[in-house]
Design an enzyme around this catalytic site. Sequence first.
Site, PDB file in Angstrom:
ATOM      1  N   TYR A 138     -74.028 -61.966  11.591  1.00  0.00           N
ATOM      2  CA  TYR A 138     -74.961 -61.782  12.709  1.00  0.00           C
ATOM      3  C   TYR A 138     -75.062 -63.071  13.517  1.00  0.00           C
ATOM      4  CZ  TYR A 138     -79.400 -61.274  15.204  1.00  0.00           C
ATOM      5  OH  TYR A 138     -80.374 -61.238  16.167  1.00  0.00           O
ATOM      6  N   SER A 198     -72.092 -63.650  15.682  1.00  0.00           N
ATOM      7  CA  SER A 198     -72.070 -62.839  16.909  1.00  0.00           C
ATOM      8  C   SER A 198     -72.934 -63.466  17.994  1.00  0.00           C
ATOM      9  CB  SER A 198     -72.540 -61.400  16.610  1.00  0.00           C
ATOM     10  OG  SER A 198     -73.942 -61.340  16.408  1.00  0.00           O
TER      11      SER A 198
END
Length: 247
Positions: free
Chosen positions: A156, A159
């Site tokens: 996460y 990203s």
Amino acid sequence: MSFKNKVVLITGASAGIGAVTAVEFAKEGANVAIVGRNEAKLKEVAQQCEKLGVKVLPIKADVSKENEAGTIVKKTVDKFGKLDVLVNNAGILKTVPISAPEVLSTYDEIMNTNLRAVIQLTNLAAPYLEKTKGNIINISSGASKTFIQNSAITIYGLSKAALDHFSKGSALELGPKGVRVNIVSPGPVRTDMMDANGGEENKSITVLDRVSEPEEVADVIMFLASDKAKGVTGAYYSVDNGVTIKF
């Protein structure tokens, strides 16, 4: 801060930060295109905005799917004739250990929503934003700069770190065309996503020992979208109650 007659496109607008941001823009006179996967919740947000006397275009779409994301900008411009502000808010948070068998499939899922969709929508929106001298706000996370909780949030965070990099590159490229691009990075915010990932306990990772309300993030988004920030591009604004200075 007036956005009268402006057209604002917001992804991830069926709940949380995106939904509140749509309503706040509507309060300031903006016509809004709102994108989400949950049709019922999207309809509720649309009704809230319509009560404020603005025009609303609800678009049911999954931005992680190229064919669906590819229609969003066109539908918005077909409806309103222009585009002034793009808020790339849609995102998913999934934790996965790097050693887990499903790490690559989770990577693809996260990247498709948190990064690939932003690149696609920026590409499609840029020509229209150039015409209006509009701007883009990308919603990042403190996880882009630090390991807030544990290594399971690595993908996460990756990203969002890539999103930050893309945002600054976009600001560099689009700036000479009159288009600003900025980043808003929330910490713990009272949303369904937070409730699914630790809830109120998240305030322990902040310096101010509190969780933000979505309106606080919306305020910063609207400032950056407004003429008050006409000299701001490529900037990273944290609304995280001090998370990134604590870790």
